[in-house]
Design a protein around this motif. Structure first.
Motif, PDB file in Angstrom:
ATOM      1  N   THR A  84      36.871  14.313  67.626  1.00  0.00           N
ATOM      2  CA  THR A  84      37.896  13.633  68.442  1.00  0.00           C
ATOM      3  C   THR A  84      37.255  12.682  69.447  1.00  0.00           C
ATOM      4  O   THR A  84      37.945  11.964  70.160  1.00  0.00           O
ATOM      5  CB  THR A  84      38.756  14.654  69.205  1.00  0.00           C
ATOM      6  OG1 THR A  84      37.869  15.452  70.012  1.00  0.00           O
ATOM      7  CG2 THR A  84      39.536  15.547  68.263  1.00  0.00           C
ATOM      8  N   GLY A  85      35.925  12.712  69.522  1.00  0.00           N
ATOM      9  CA  GLY A  85      35.256  11.809  70.458  1.00  0.00           C
ATOM     10  C   GLY A  85      33.752  11.992  70.429  1.00  0.00           C
ATOM     11  O   GLY A  85      33.233  12.866  69.709  1.00  0.00           O
ATOM     12  N   VAL A  86      33.048  11.154  71.186  1.00  0.00           N
ATOM     13  CA  VAL A  86      31.601  11.314  71.314  1.00  0.00           C
ATOM     14  C   VAL A  86      31.258  11.402  72.803  1.00  0.00           C
ATOM     15  O   VAL A  86      31.968  10.857  73.650  1.00  0.00           O
ATOM     16  CB  VAL A  86      30.808  10.133  70.683  1.00  0.00           C
ATOM     17  CG1 VAL A  86      31.151   9.963  69.222  1.00  0.00           C
ATOM     18  CG2 VAL A  86      31.048   8.845  71.431  1.00  0.00           C
ATOM     19  N   VAL A  87      30.158  12.125  73.104  1.00  0.00           N
ATOM     20  CA  VAL A  87      29.698  12.216  74.494  1.00  0.00           C
ATOM     21  C   VAL A  87      28.254  11.750  74.563  1.00  0.00           C
ATOM     22  O   VAL A  87      27.377  12.331  73.905  1.00  0.00           O
ATOM     23  CB  VAL A  87      29.772  13.663  75.035  1.00  0.00           C
ATOM     24  CG1 VAL A  87      29.400  13.682  76.511  1.00  0.00           C
ATOM     25  CG2 VAL A  87      31.149  14.260  74.844  1.00  0.00           C
ATOM     26  N   CYS A  88      27.993  10.703  75.337  1.00  0.00           N
ATOM     27  CA  CYS A  88      26.620  10.205  75.487  1.00  0.00           C
ATOM     28  C   CYS A  88      25.941  10.917  76.643  1.00  0.00           C
ATOM     29  O   CYS A  88      26.577  11.238  77.650  1.00  0.00           O
ATOM     30  CB  CYS A  88      26.640   8.705  75.741  1.00  0.00           C
ATOM     31  SG  CYS A  88      27.408   7.842  74.372  1.00  0.00           S
ATOM     32  N   ASP A  89      24.636  11.129  76.498  1.00  0.00           N
ATOM     33  CA  ASP A  89      23.912  11.950  77.468  1.00  0.00           C
ATOM     34  C   ASP A  89      23.572  11.221  78.770  1.00  0.00           C
ATOM     35  O   ASP A  89      23.089  11.818  79.708  1.00  0.00           O
ATOM     36  CB  ASP A  89      22.631  12.497  76.823  1.00  0.00           C
ATOM     37  CG  ASP A  89      22.037  13.617  77.660  1.00  0.00           C
ATOM     38  OD1 ASP A  89      22.830  14.377  78.245  1.00  0.00           O
ATOM     39  OD2 ASP A  89      20.803  13.702  77.744  1.00  0.00           O
ATOM     40  N   ASP A  90      23.787   9.905  78.808  1.00  0.00           N
ATOM     41  CA  ASP A  90      23.511   9.158  80.042  1.00  0.00           C
ATOM     42  C   ASP A  90      24.811   8.576  80.566  1.00  0.00           C
ATOM     43  O   ASP A  90      25.782   8.451  79.827  1.00  0.00           O
ATOM     44  CB  ASP A  90      22.550   8.011  79.747  1.00  0.00           C
ATOM     45  CG  ASP A  90      21.219   8.529  79.247  1.00  0.00           C
ATOM     46  OD1 ASP A  90      20.375   8.858  80.086  1.00  0.00           O
ATOM     47  OD2 ASP A  90      21.041   8.627  78.015  1.00  0.00           O
ATOM     48  N   GLU A  91      24.788   8.196  81.841  1.00  0.00           N
ATOM     49  CA  GLU A  91      25.998   7.557  82.363  1.00  0.00           C
ATOM     50  C   GLU A  91      26.108   6.169  81.747  1.00  0.00           C
ATOM     51  O   GLU A  91      25.167   5.368  81.820  1.00  0.00           O
ATOM     52  CB  GLU A  91      25.964   7.462  83.890  1.00  0.00           C
ATOM     53  CG  GLU A  91      27.249   6.840  84.420  1.00  0.00           C
ATOM     54  CD  GLU A  91      27.444   7.003  85.929  1.00  0.00           C
ATOM     55  OE1 GLU A  91      27.271   8.122  86.435  1.00  0.00           O
ATOM     56  OE2 GLU A  91      27.771   6.012  86.577  1.00  0.00           O
TER      57      GLU A  91
END
Ligand SMILES: Nc1nc2c(ncn2[C@@H]2O[C@H](COP(=O)(O)OP(=O)(O)OP(=O)(O)O)[C@@H](O)[C@H]2O)c(=O)[nH]1
Ligand SMILES: [Mg+2]
Length: 424
Positions: A84-91
């Motif tokens: 349902t989405g992606v999460v990147c490890d940096d801002e």
């Protein structure tokens, strides 16, 4: 017969996300550790990690975070796994977020958004809630421009919940007004804190602050020493609100022992900024107890993160005792040396004897900041005595004809306050 009312469930469907990181210059292990940590953060925020993708690169792409080929690969993975989405490890910058969202056609989140979501869930005090909402709205305001589709759409999930489960606003004007309102409230809190600080100073209290990486055991130590009853949990960011309790050192001196929010890798500047009202207190501590989870293989990286964050908070150079905790654990390979601290001690927060040793060590170090001083306090100035009893280790006390003659270890501030009464 009356028509049956349809019940709308308010429960959101579980978010299933792919975790994405950039391994700069092949730093390998640390990237994996960072992504593991991000996985824990995602879990704490109530979502589920269903896949992982790492790109080796010299630097993060300023426009898209990832390279073109990797974006294609990620897009396929999203489809394949039904994410349902992606999460990147940096801002991500607002532009990176917008571009990635356009390219991937899915919800794009970053580490900061996940941490903010956890903070929103965990904030209990009104101060904590104000700080979190302010940080969330500031973060959101810069990302409303252009598409930002997943953020501005009404859908729920990470990035849409404010403190107390209220939905975050999407209207730019409203957000701006609310930000000014929250800033005013925060200013009031600051003034109140300053007042409390001055009162403490007058009473001459010694302030000892527990700092450290999240999950290191700070709250467990505070609870073990003072029965404060602060939540201690095997979760990241169990503590958000600052708690202060009085504790007694073996020699009888009372200290104010403070527990606060933990630090983490890649804690964005925004977040540190948002928590300044709370963390500012650290600047006024007489000594910091830097708690390290010695059983964590990343302990050394964590220590570095803590020192970097302390620097950002203006606490560089504060006296530190490093407390290597969880020594009862079977996972300890080796305990690092901390050259930044005045002293280091190995403990288990679950062992009462160890906690006493920690207090004794704190006392020993505090003593080195002090001078053995003798004062004669006239009976008419009896009020001055409470400042000595509360803060100093008393060596002798005698009631003479001219007043109370006290010999004690005193800090510079107490010595100068009692300047007129010093005997030798
Ligand atoms: N084995 C062992 N576990 C410990 C020790 N000290 C703390 N823990 C556990 O470690 C976990 C984290 O402890 P907390 O006291 O909540 O850690 P914290 O530093 O306050 O964490 P945050 O509030 O999230 O920043 C809990 O599950 C504790 O029971 C210890 O000495 N030994
Ligand atoms: Mg805690």
């Amino acid at each position: 017969m009356a028509e049956k009312t349809q019940l709308h469930t308010t429960e959101e469907a579980e978010e299933k996300v792919i975790v994405v990181g950039v391994d700069i210059n092949g730093s390998g292990n640390n990237t994996e550790a960072c992504l593991d940590e991000l996985g824990l953060l995602i879990d704490t925020a109530g979502a589920k990690e269903i896949g992982r993708l790492v790109q080796k690169r010299e630097r993060v792409s300023p426009g898209f975070y990832l390279g073109k080929g990797k974006i294609e690969e990620l897009k396929n993975l999203v489809c394949e796994l039904g994410a349902t989405g992606v999460v990147c490890d940096d801002e991500l910058s607002p532009a990176q977020m917008r571009n990635l969202e356009e390219a991937l056609e899915t919800k794009v989140m970053d580490r900061t958004m996940v941490i903010l979501d956890i903070f929103a869930k965990r904030a209990m005090s009104s101060e904590g809630k104000i700080q979190v909402e302010l940080a969330q709205l500031k973060y959101r305001l810069t990302r409303l421009a252009g598409l930002g589709a997943s953020l501005s759409r009404l859908g729920g999930g990470i990035g849409t919940r404010g403190p107390g489960e209220k939905k975050l606003e999407t209207d730019r004007r409203y957000i701006k007004d609310r930000i000014s309102e929250l800033k005013e409230s925060l200013e009031e809190i600051r003034t109140h804190r300053e007042l409390l600080r001055n009162q403490r100073k007058k009473k001459g209290s010694v302030v000892v602050s527990l700092v450290g990486y999240t999950n290191a055991g700070k709250s467990t130590i505070l609870n073990g020493i003072t029965n404060a009853g602060v939540l201690e949990e095997d979760k990241l960011f169990a503590t958000l609100d600052t708690t202060t309790r009085i504790a007694q050192l073996p020699g009888g001196t009372n200290i104010m022992l403070t527990d606060t929010v933990g630090f983490i890798q890649k804690l964005s500047h925004h977040l540190v900024e948002a928590f300044k009202a709370t963390l500012e207190e650290l600047q006024y501590a007489d000594i910091l107890l830097h708690v390290v989870d010695a059983s964590d293989p990343s302990a050394e990286e964590h220590m570095k993160v803590v020192y970097d964050t302390l620097k950002e908070l203006g606490c560089e150079g504060k006296p530190v005792i490093t407390v290597f905790n969880k020594m009862d654990s079977a996972d300890i390979m080796h305990v690092p040396e901390d050259k930044n601290s005045l002293s280091q001690i190995n403990i288990s927060a679950k062992n009462a004897g160890d906690l006493n040793s920690l207090l004794a060590e704190t006392e020993r170090i505090l003593k080195t900041f002090r001078r053995q001083t003798k004062v004669l306090i006239p009976y008419s100035k009896g009020g001055l005595l409470s400042g000595i009893y509360g803060k100093c280790e008393i060596l002798s006390e005698e009631h003479t004809e001219d007043g109370t003659l006290i010999e004690a270890y005193m800090d510079d501030e107490t010595v100068s306050r009692l300047n007129d009464y010093i005997k030798e």
